[in-house]
Design an enzyme around this catalytic site. Structure first.
Site, PDB file in Angstrom:
ATOM      1  N   LYS A 167      14.751   4.864  42.446  1.00 25.79           N
ATOM      2  CA  LYS A 167      15.934   4.074  42.120  1.00 25.79           C
ATOM      3  C   LYS A 167      15.686   3.289  40.840  1.00 25.79           C
ATOM      4  O   LYS A 167      14.596   2.727  40.651  1.00 25.79           O
ATOM      5  CB  LYS A 167      16.250   3.130  43.287  1.00 25.79           C
ATOM      6  CG  LYS A 167      17.535   2.322  43.132  1.00 25.79           C
ATOM      7  CD  LYS A 167      17.796   1.473  44.373  1.00 25.79           C
ATOM      8  CE  LYS A 167      19.088   0.678  44.254  1.00 25.79           C
ATOM      9  NZ  LYS A 167      19.363  -0.116  45.481  1.00 25.79           N
ATOM     10  N   SER A 225      23.966   0.213  47.495  1.00 29.23           N
ATOM     11  CA  SER A 225      23.810   0.478  46.075  1.00 29.23           C
ATOM     12  C   SER A 225      22.891   1.658  45.768  1.00 29.23           C
ATOM     13  O   SER A 225      22.836   2.148  44.636  1.00 29.23           O
ATOM     14  CB  SER A 225      23.241  -0.767  45.388  1.00 29.23           C
ATOM     15  OG  SER A 225      21.947  -1.084  45.900  1.00 29.23           O
ATOM     16  N   SER A 239      21.928  -1.646  51.634  1.00 31.80           N
ATOM     17  CA  SER A 239      22.005  -0.682  50.535  1.00 31.80           C
ATOM     18  C   SER A 239      21.070   0.503  50.650  1.00 31.80           C
ATOM     19  O   SER A 239      21.068   1.372  49.777  1.00 31.80           O
ATOM     20  CB  SER A 239      21.756  -1.390  49.201  1.00 31.80           C
ATOM     21  OG  SER A 239      22.873  -2.173  48.849  1.00 31.80           O
TER      22      SER A 239
END
Length: 493
Positions: A78, A159, A183
């Site tokens: 990420k 997210s 998330s």
């Protein structure tokens, strides 16, 4: 030979160790898959060199008998994690051009364990979002499609939407994620994969771009429970550079993994039966209850009376911490600088932040600044912290009657991109089942349990006591074994 990109972390690790295939073969297969999947917009920066170099080391180590826990396993990262020599943007224009000179503690641990990096994954800007629509670099598109005739592009959750889409589409066997209020778990549910948020402090936050410091926690996203246990074992551990890091040994969660729940009491919180919850979510929950009973657990109804205040408290605390953390992006030290001709320092601050932050980030910074202001600090922020303590107390009392909790992960299957982007409150409600455990700092995990009528994945969540990741993994394995979830998205990208 089987398509190597269909293999998960455990299968790749074991295959490389046994000589069934080479680590470079694995890396090359995934590098090609990433390159061919640009239609998902899941990968912001491809790093084939990193993955191939790590693979070559793994192949050499196998010959010398010196394999590491993740030798031969290429991963996605990420873009919230700093990676030496590779850009880290946190999904925001304000960090465009920022290339860290160091690795986050989590990524450094993964490389030390033998893993390689396939690329940096797209995400909601500064981890603020539940649909991956707030990224400055475009929406991530879920690899899933409805099977009821609707072809609207779907949200992969957020997210960590780039991570969930990449794992689900077989672009990588596992990926790092971060979870502030859900998330990791919500996007895992939306895309039919497994995702674990460990106890707050299990994984170091050093080198991870901050959103809300008392809530942010790194975790693992992968094909199944075993793969998450393997990956989290490499990510976790004490870090003296992080004042919130837990100075505790990291158990071998994979070695102890068992789907036998005899002697376990699993609680079902009555407050999670929210109004207007889709019948399919409730039906899956009932199936989950039956599955854990079949695995030997006793199921008890418990109460978490302050659950209804969790979302309001979270959306005061998290923006307040964000407004403080994001003050560092001022155009002076790194990232974007917008300096209008003849402008002074204050003008540069304002212009840089106006140009660099997206609408959702601005919204949360303004909310956070407001609740921290002199006239409203006690009325909002202090009260929210008191509510957070009450929520944590609810869980502590629940543990007197049970060992784990079973809930749905999200109140719906994946929704279409654009469907909720004009209604922030509707978007925030996606976190209704995940936020309470985040406020309490507890380990929690989502695993796929079934599909809805339109063929989209639905997840179940297990929440555990602090430090009891093992219990969470075991219960999730039991659900996986009973659910037998094998659905996969049909490649269109």
């Amino acid at each position: 030979m089987t398509d190597l990109t269909n293999l998960g972390i455990a299968a790749i690790r074991d295959g490389v160790r046994d000589g069934a295939f080479g680590a470079r073969e694995v890396a090359e297969a995934f590098v090609a898959k990433v390159s061919a999947a640009k239609g998902l917009n899941a990968v912001l920066v491809e790093t084939p060199g990193h993955a191939l170099a790590a693979a070559d080391v793994a192949d050499a180590d196998r010959k010398s008998g010196d394999l590491k826990p993740l030798s031969g396993v290429p991963l996605g990262v990420k873009d919230l994690f700093c990676t030496a020599g590779v850009p880290a943007t946190a999904g925001s224009h304000i960090l465009e051009g920022f290339t860290p000179t160091y690795d986050s503690t989590v990524t450094a641990k993964l490389w030390a364990a033998g893993a390689g990096m396939l690329g940096k994954l797209n995400m909601d800007q500064f981890a603020m979002g539940s649909s991956n629509e707030t990224s400055a670099f475009g929406d991530v598109i879920s690899p899933w499609r409805r099977k009821d005739g609707g072809n609207a592009p779907l949200a992969p959750g957020g997210s960590s939407g780039g991570s969930s889409a990449a794992v689900s589409a077989r672009l990588c066997p596992g990926a790092t994620g971060t979870d502030t209020g859900g998330s990791i778990r919500q996007p895992a549910s939306f895309t039919g994969i497994a995702g674990v948020k460990p106890t707050y402090g299990r994984c170091s936050r050093w080198g991870i771009v901050a959103f809300a410091s008392s809530l942010d926690q790194a975790g693992a996203m992968a094909r199944d429970t075993r793969d998450c246990a393997i990956m989290l074992g490499a990510m976790a551990g004490f870090d003296p550079k992080d004042a919130t890091s837990l100075d505790l040994p990291v158990p071998d969660w994979e070695k102890a993994l068992s789907g036998n729940l005899r002697g376990k009491r699993i609680g079902v919180p009555k407050e999670y039966r929210v109004d207007d919850m889709p019948a399919e979510i409730d039906a899956l929950w009932e199936l989950g209850i039956a599955w854990v009973k079949d695995a030997g657990a006793e199921v008890v109804e418990i109460s978490l009376p302050h659950t209804k205040y969790a979302l309001p408290a979270y959306y005061i605390i998290a923006p307040a911490e964000a407004s403080s953390n994001l003050a560092r992006y001022d155009g002076v030290r790194y990232g974007l600088r917008d300096l209008p001709e003849g402008a002074g320092l204050q003008d540069m601050y304002a212009a840089t932040r106006a140009a660099g932050f997206g609408p959702e980030v601005k919204r949360r910074v303004m909310i956070g600044t407001y609740v921290l202001s002199a006239g409203f600090y006690d009325a909002y922020y202090t009260q929210a912290q008191k509510v957070r303590a009450l929520i944590a107390g609810d869980f502590e009392r629940a543990w007197e009657r049970c060992d784990l909790l079973l809930t749905p992960t999200a109140p719906s299957a994946a929704f279409a991109l654009g469907e909720k982007s004009d209604d922030p409150l509707a978007m925030y409600l996606n976190d209704v089942f995940t936020v309470p455990s985040s406020l309490a700092g507890l380990p929690a995990m989502s695993v796929p349990g079934g599909i809805d009528a339109s063929g989209l994945p639905l997840g179940l969540q297990i929440i555990g006591k602090a430090f009891d990741e093992q219990g969470v993994f075991d219960a999730c394995l039991a659900i996986e074994e009973s659910a037998g979830f094998t659905a996969r998205p049909e490649a269109w990208w």
